[in-house]
Design an enzyme around this catalytic site. Structure first.
Site, PDB file in Angstrom:
ATOM      1  CB  SER A  29       6.855 -37.240  25.170  1.00  0.00           C
ATOM      2  OG  SER A  29       7.188 -35.883  25.057  1.00  0.00           O
ATOM      3  CG  HIS A  73       3.651 -34.520  20.472  1.00  0.00           C
ATOM      4  ND1 HIS A  73       4.482 -33.445  20.644  1.00  0.00           N
ATOM      5  CD2 HIS A  73       3.460 -35.055  21.702  1.00  0.00           C
ATOM      6  CE1 HIS A  73       4.795 -33.330  21.929  1.00  0.00           C
ATOM      7  NE2 HIS A  73       4.191 -34.300  22.587  1.00  0.00           N
ATOM      8  CD  GLU A  91       8.384 -30.751  20.483  1.00  0.00           C
ATOM      9  OE1 GLU A  91       9.120 -29.735  20.536  1.00  0.00           O
ATOM     10  OE2 GLU A  91       7.774 -31.190  21.462  1.00  0.00           O
ATOM     11  CD  GLU A 100       4.035 -29.890  20.886  1.00  0.00           C
ATOM     12  OE1 GLU A 100       4.944 -29.405  20.179  1.00  0.00           O
ATOM     13  OE2 GLU A 100       4.204 -30.257  22.057  1.00  0.00           O
ATOM     14  CG  ASP A 117      11.800 -32.481  21.995  1.00  0.00           C
ATOM     15  OD1 ASP A 117      12.632 -33.391  22.239  1.00  0.00           O
ATOM     16  OD2 ASP A 117      10.839 -32.223  22.743  1.00  0.00           O
ATOM     17  CD  GLU A 147      12.805 -29.953  24.078  1.00  0.00           C
ATOM     18  OE1 GLU A 147      12.617 -28.924  23.378  1.00  0.00           O
ATOM     19  OE2 GLU A 147      11.884 -30.533  24.674  1.00  0.00           O
ATOM     20  CG  ASP A 196      11.423 -31.794  27.975  1.00  0.00           C
ATOM     21  OD1 ASP A 196      10.989 -31.594  29.121  1.00  0.00           O
ATOM     22  OD2 ASP A 196      10.657 -32.122  27.038  1.00  0.00           O
ATOM     23  CE  LYS A 255       7.841 -29.695  28.079  1.00  0.00           C
ATOM     24  NZ  LYS A 255       8.078 -31.155  27.885  1.00  0.00           N
ATOM     25  CG  HIS A 270       3.827 -25.741  23.857  1.00  0.00           C
ATOM     26  ND1 HIS A 270       3.084 -26.005  22.742  1.00  0.00           N
ATOM     27  CD2 HIS A 270       5.046 -26.321  23.608  1.00  0.00           C
ATOM     28  CE1 HIS A 270       3.785 -26.689  21.872  1.00  0.00           C
ATOM     29  NE2 HIS A 270       4.972 -26.891  22.369  1.00  0.00           N
ATOM     30  CE  LYS A 279       9.340 -27.783  23.597  1.00  0.00           C
ATOM     31  NZ  LYS A 279       9.591 -29.158  23.198  1.00  0.00           N
TER      32      LYS A 279
HETATM   33  C1  LIG Z   1       6.284 -30.285  24.727  1.00  0.00           C
HETATM   34  C2  LIG Z   1       6.708 -31.538  24.811  1.00  0.00           C
HETATM   35  O1  LIG Z   1       5.849 -32.571  24.799  1.00  0.00           O
HETATM   36  P1  LIG Z   1       4.936 -33.042  26.020  1.00  0.00           P
HETATM   37  O2  LIG Z   1       4.186 -31.868  26.493  1.00  0.00           O
HETATM   38  O3  LIG Z   1       4.092 -34.111  25.407  1.00  0.00           O
HETATM   39  O4  LIG Z   1       5.901 -33.572  27.056  1.00  0.00           O
HETATM   40  C3  LIG Z   1       8.143 -31.871  24.858  1.00  0.00           C
HETATM   41  O5  LIG Z   1       8.510 -33.043  24.911  1.00  0.00           O
HETATM   42  O6  LIG Z   1       8.969 -30.971  24.880  1.00  0.00           O
HETATM   43 MG   LIG Z   2      10.769 -32.204  24.903  1.00  0.00          MG
END
Ligand SMILES: C=C(OP(=O)(O)O)C(=O)O
Ligand SMILES: [Mg+2]
Length: 434
Positions: free
Chosen positions: A47, A160, A169, A210, A247, A291, A318, A343, A371, A394
């Protein structure tokens, strides 16, 4: 006094390896003239935010249904290596800058953020190894001592999992613990209690990307209620010992000016209605972090939402912020969010990741390390969490090795730090206005 031996790069090479979804990804290896080396694997999102740096995929080469990364690998071997070889590996900012210059685009689309980041992380590891320091200490210095609160994603939905949950999430946050090791124990006990409870209620115990369970449920609310039951079944107090973080990844639900819950009630909600929904969830459930409660293009909605909720809960951008200092500066200027997800592969170098952290710290924003849903055995982010002292992170849930690898690395670091280690606890979470 003897002179410090040099740490010049003698070789940089890359290969295609696999991530946790069985998709190809990039591994880079940097070797220095003293014989030390560093290796790193980049993760991959499902995503993803529209403004993330570009992950270069082969597209049309007929391998891995176009998902191959041979172009990114070749860019490292043929384009990046010749420019960096011979330079000192401990000049991280300079080397990252050189790679950005060589790429020459705003979003790293020529060389690929996956190529650039693999080298950037491998350089950090090689330099840490040259100085005979653990990665967290090389990156964070002598103040690196704070172990993050782990946020375990115990129910997976959205992109996911292929169940009927709109939200991506549902996480447990074991913050009332004396140490990281105890927090992980509390989290895993709750994870196992949730498995038992799902099985007892005839619900699926298969897992999503995940490592959280991915049952078919009646509603998004039911996921939260099951988790609260699991926390109690494990012997903990919801909100006191273990809180919740969500999330919902709402960019994936955006439709026109609204958000459609296409997997559950199929209702289209406005940004104001979404904010009302989150407010009602905060009234009902012990949620301490939200999030992407609104989408990546909905800056007006985010402004209102931040005004209404930032005093009660950590609001993390994010997809909205993409670990990008320019986007974070816009959020600071507009009073949007009070925390940024970190990230490294969203921005593409270690240097720019640290710049985003510095900017957040300067303006009182939280940094929530993360992650990706497509991960590997690489544990760079575990060391990074301790290096930047961000206090919460996370990294999935405890039944997939690529997620457990990060927990185990944090357990090693906590053990190594001994009495110097401190567990971040609840204070790590922002509950203040931007
Ligand atoms: C970890 C996530 O998913 P992705 O790595 O699929 O973006 C997220 O959206 O925070
Ligand atoms: Mg996210």
């Amino acid at each position: 006094m003897s002179a410090q031996p040099s740490c010049n790069i003698v070789s940089i090479s890359a290969i295609e390896v696999l991530d946790s979804r069985g998709n190809p990804t990039v591994e880079a290896c940097v070797v220095l003239n003293d014989g030390t080396s560093g290796r790193a694997i980049v993760p991959s999102g499902a995503s993803t935010g529209n403004r993330e740096a570009v992950e270069l995929r082969d597209g049309d080469l007929g391998r891995y249904q176009g998902r191959g990364v041979l172009k990114a690998v070749a860019n490292i071997n043929d384009l990046i290596a010749p420019v960096l070889i011979g330079r000192p590996a401990d000049e991280q900012r300079r080397l990252d800058h050189l790679m950005c210059e060589l790429d020459g685009t705003d979003n790293k689309s020529r060389l690929g953020a996956n190529a650039i980041l693999a080298v950037s992380m491998a350089l950090t590891r090689a330099a840490a190894s040259h100085y005979r320091q653990p990665l967290y200490r090389y990156l964070g210095g002598s103040n690196a001592h704070l172990l993050p609160v782990p946020c375990l994603n115990v129910i997976n939905g959205g992109q996911h999992a292929s169940n009927n949950l709109d939200f991506q999430e549902f996480k447990i946050v074991p913050h009332h613990a004396p140490s990281f090791a105890e927090a992980i124990r509390m989290g895993e006990e709750t994870f196992h209690a949730l498995k038992t409870l799902l099985a007892e209620r005839g619900l699926g115990t298969g897992i999503g990307d995940e490592g959280g369970f991915a049952p078919a449920l009646k509603s998004n609310e039911q996921a939260v209620e099951l988790i609260l039951d699991a926390i109690e079944a494990a012997g903990y107090r919801p909100g006191e010992d273990i809180s919740l973080a969500l999330d919902p990844a709402t960019s994936e639900m955006a439709e026109g000016d609204g958000y459609r819950f296409s997997r559950s009630d199929n209702v289209l909600r406005t940004a104001d209605e979404m904010t009302d929904l989150w407010q009602s969830w905060l009234d009902r459930y012990p949620i301490i972090l939200l999030e992407d409660p609104l989408g990546e293009d909905d800056w007006a909605g985010w402004e209102t939402l931040t005004r209404r909720l930032a005093g009660r809960v950590e609001l993390v951008g994010d997809d909205l912020l993409c670990t990008n200092p320019e986007l974070l500066q816009r959020a600071i200027d507009q009073g949007v969010a009070n925390s940024v997800l970190i990230k490294p592969n969203q921005i593409g170098t270690v240097t720019e990741t640290l710049e985003c952290v510095t900017l957040a710290n300067r303006h009182g924003y939280g940094c929530y390390l993360s992650h990706r849903s497509g991960e590997s055995e690489d544990t760079f982010i575990a060391d990074l969490a301790v290096a930047i002292g961000c206090g919460h992170m996370k990294t999935g849930s405890g039944c997939r090795s690529e997620r457990v690898a990060k927990f185990n690395q944090l357990l090693r670091i906590e053990n190594e730090l001994g009495y110097q280690a401190r567990f971040a606890g609840r204070d790590a979470f922002r509950t203040r206005r931007a």
